[in-house]
Structures are given as C-alpha cells and as structure tokens.
Design an enzyme around this catalytic site. Sequence first.
Site, short mmCIF file in Angstrom:
data_model
loop_
_atom_site.label_atom_id
_atom_site.label_comp_id
_atom_site.label_asym_id
_atom_site.label_seq_id
_atom_site.Cartn_x
_atom_site.Cartn_y
_atom_site.Cartn_z
N ASN A 9 21.91 8.09 -7.25
CA ASN A 9 21.20 8.43 -8.51
C ASN A 9 19.43 8.64 -7.97
O ASN A 9 18.76 8.69 -8.75
CB ASN A 9 21.18 7.49 -9.54
N CYS A 10 19.22 8.46 -6.54
CA CYS A 10 17.80 8.52 -6.06
C CYS A 10 17.45 10.42 -5.91
O CYS A 10 18.20 10.93 -5.35
CB CYS A 10 17.80 8.08 -4.65
#
Length: 116
Positions: A9-10
Amino acid sequence: MYTVYGIPNCNTVKKALDWLKEHQVAYEFHDYKKKGITAEKLQSWAAQAGWEALVNKKGTTWRQLDADAQASITGEKAAIALMQEKTSVIKRPLIEKNNKVVALGFDEDAYQKAFQ
C-alpha cells in the site's frame, strides 16, 4: 529475477511496480508485513548501501518514534533491530538481484540505468 521488497500500500512501491511492469522487468514481490525480514538480509543491505540509507527518516513510522527512540539509532546494530521490529521504517522499495542491491527508493532516471 529481481526481488522487490516493500509493502503493497506504499505509493512509492506502487510507482516502482508500475514502472517495472511498464518496462517488462520480471520480479517477485516480498511483502515485509507478511514475510518480515531477517537480520542477515538487513546486514547484507547495510554492507552494500549503508544502514543510514536503509532507515527512512522522512516516513511516518520514523516520525512516530519518540525523540529518545530516534536518538538511540546510532549504529548498524540498533538500526537493524528497529528495521526488524518496524519494517515500515525501511526505505522502500528495495530491489535486489543475486543478493545485490540494485535500487533503493524510486527514481525513474536511476531505474532507466539499472534495468536496461
């Protein structure tokens, strides 16, 4: 085959993965949150890139540490312990091939050179 280390999710990891897909670079993804990271792997990276480069001091995880915890990270041993405990503090993504660090973070120009 390249291995991309990070968390899915970065945003920086997403940019890097999109770039790799667009340029048809084969890779496998290592999710720190699910698989963790060994001290041996971190020591290998630190020997290649320097432990200071591995600790993302601009990220939320670092900023959430209190001042004493931040001040205690003065050497490789303390940095590796922190990175194992809080994998989100590791600069992302880290890409390696044959146990060699190829890229740290995302920089399109650097990727153009590294993945020709």
